[in-house]
Design an enzyme around this catalytic site. Structure first.
Site, PDB file in Angstrom:
ATOM      1  N   LYS A  86       0.824  -1.218   0.000  1.00  0.00           N
ATOM      2  CA  LYS A  86       0.000   0.000   0.000  1.00  0.00           C
ATOM      3  C   LYS A  86       0.860   1.271   0.000  1.00  0.00           C
ATOM      4  CE  LYS A  86      -2.020  -1.093   3.920  1.00  0.00           C
ATOM      5  NZ  LYS A  86      -1.362  -2.403   4.155  1.00  0.00           N
ATOM      6  N   ARG A 118     -10.121   0.634   8.310  1.00  0.00           N
ATOM      7  CA  ARG A 118      -9.744  -0.749   8.587  1.00  0.00           C
ATOM      8  C   ARG A 118     -10.856  -1.505   9.314  1.00  0.00           C
ATOM      9  NH1 ARG A 118      -3.693   0.339   8.441  1.00  0.00           N
ATOM     10  NH2 ARG A 118      -2.733  -1.700   8.427  1.00  0.00           N
ATOM     11  N   ARG A 152      11.195  -5.361   5.254  1.00  0.00           N
ATOM     12  CA  ARG A 152      10.912  -3.935   5.025  1.00  0.00           C
ATOM     13  C   ARG A 152      11.875  -3.049   5.809  1.00  0.00           C
ATOM     14  NH1 ARG A 152       4.898  -1.975   5.421  1.00  0.00           N
ATOM     15  NH2 ARG A 152       4.896  -3.131   7.389  1.00  0.00           N
ATOM     16  N   ARG A 168      10.794  -0.993  11.257  1.00  0.00           N
ATOM     17  CA  ARG A 168       9.693  -0.633  12.145  1.00  0.00           C
ATOM     18  C   ARG A 168       9.622  -1.579  13.347  1.00  0.00           C
ATOM     19  NH1 ARG A 168       4.495   0.039   8.351  1.00  0.00           N
ATOM     20  NH2 ARG A 168       3.575  -1.089  10.109  1.00  0.00           N
ATOM     21  N   ARG A 217      -1.414  -9.162  13.116  1.00  0.00           N
ATOM     22  CA  ARG A 217      -1.871  -8.183  12.123  1.00  0.00           C
ATOM     23  C   ARG A 217      -2.604  -8.864  10.979  1.00  0.00           C
ATOM     24  NH1 ARG A 217       3.773  -5.551  11.549  1.00  0.00           N
ATOM     25  NH2 ARG A 217       2.977  -4.403   9.754  1.00  0.00           N
TER      26      ARG A 217
END
Ligand code: ADP
Ligand code: ADP
Ligand code: ZN
Length: 217
Positions: A14, A89, A128, A161, A172
Site C-alpha cells: 500500500k 480498517r 521492510r 519498524r 496483524r
C-alpha cells in the site's frame, strides 16, 4: 482530481504504491500508520495511547482513529484530491468516512485493492526498511537501496519498524482477515473496488493501477 482509498493486507504494498500514485496524480497521501508513528515519536497523547495497540499488532480504537482522519481531511492540501492509505480498517471507520465525505459534499472515486497471497507477506514485512526522514520505503531483497542501510533519496540511515517482527505480523494478519476484509465487501456493494495483482513487481503493479485508474489527473 482523484479521491481514492488503497487497501490490502499488511505488507501488500500500500505505502509503496501510494507514494507512486500521489506523485502521478498530485494528490495528498494520508497514511494513518505514518500519522500514528509520527505521534509516537513526538510523544503526543494520541501517540502514547496508540503505541500499546500498534506494538501488539492490534488496531488502535476506532474513536481515536476516526477523529485523527476527520481532522486531516479538513486540511487544505486535501482539496485537490487525496489517497487514504490504511484507513478505513473497520466497518465503523468506513461508515464514519462516508459521513465525513457527505458533510464535505464529496464522494470516493475508487478503492484500490492490492491482492496478495498471505505467504509472501511475512517476507515483505520482515524485509521492510524505511527512511525515518523522508519516509521512502525499501526492502532488503526487492527494493534495495544503492548503499546498504542508507536512503537513496536523502542519505538518512534506514530503520526497521518496531512492529515488523514475526510475532506481531501474525496478529496483524488475523486482524486484517477478521476486521478489515469485511470493509472490502462494504465497498464492493458500492461498485467502486479496483482489484490489482499485488504479486507482480512494484513497477508492474503501478502500471496496472495507472491503466485501471485511467487518465484524468
Ligand atoms: P504496506 O504499506 O501495504 O504495509 P509496503 O508498501 O510498506 O506495504 O511494502 C512492504 C514491503 O514490501 C516493503 O519493504 C516494500 O519495499 C516491499 N514491496 C512492496 N511492493 C512489492 C512488490 N510488488 N513486490 C515485492 N516487494 C514489494
Ligand atoms: P501496514 O503497513 O502493516 O499495513 P500501517 O503502517 O498501515 O501498517 O499501520 C501500522 C499500525 O498502525 C497497524 O498495525 C495498527 O495498529 C495502526 N493503524 C493504522 N491504521 C489504522 C486504522 N485505520 N485503524 C486502527 N489502527 C490503525
Ligand atoms: Zn530518506
Amino acid at each position: 482530481m482523484k479521491r481514492l482509498l488503497i487497501m490490502g493486507a499488511p505488507g501488500a504494498g500500500k505505502g509503496t504504491q501510494a507514494s507512486l500514485i500521489k506523485n502521478e496524480y498530485n494528490i495528498a497521501h494520508i497514511s494513518t500508520g505514518d500519522m500514528f508513528r509520527e505521534a509516537i515519536s513526538n510523544k503526543t497523547p494520541v501517540g502514547l495511547e496508540a503505541k500499546v495497540y500498534i506494538d501488539n499488532g492490534q488496531l488502535v480504537p476506532d474513536e481515536i482513529t476516526i477523529r485523527l482522519v476527520e481532522e486531516r481531511l479538513k486540511a487544505s492540501d486535501c482539496k485537490g484530491g487525496f489517497l487514504l492509505d490504511g484507513y478505513p480498517r473497520t466497518i465503523a471507520q468506513a461508515q464514519a468516512l462516508d459521513l465525513m465525505l457527505k458533510k464535505l459534499g464529496i464522494k470516493l472515486d475508487g478503492v484500490i485493492n492490492i491482492k496478495t497471497d498471505d505467504l509472501v507477506l511475512i517476507d515483505r514485512i520482515t524485509g521492510r526498511r524505511s527512511c525515518p526522514v523522508c519516509k521512502e520505503g525499501y526492502h532488503i531483497k526487492s527494493k534495495k537501496p544503492t548503499v546498504e542501510g542508507v536512503c537513496d533519496v536523502c542519505g538518512a540511515t534506514l530503520i526497521q519498524r518496531a512492529d515488523d517482527n514475526e510475532e506481531t505480523v501474525k496478529n496483524r494478519l488475523e486482524v486484517y482477515h477478521n476486521q478489515t476484509a469485511p470493509v472490502l465487501d462494504y465497498y464492493s456493494k458500492q461498485n467502486i473496488v479496483i482489484d490489482v495483482d499485488g504479486m507482480k513487481d512494484i513497477s508492474d503493479v503501478f502500471e496496472e493501477v495507472k491503466v485501471k485508474l485511467g487518465g484524468n489527473k
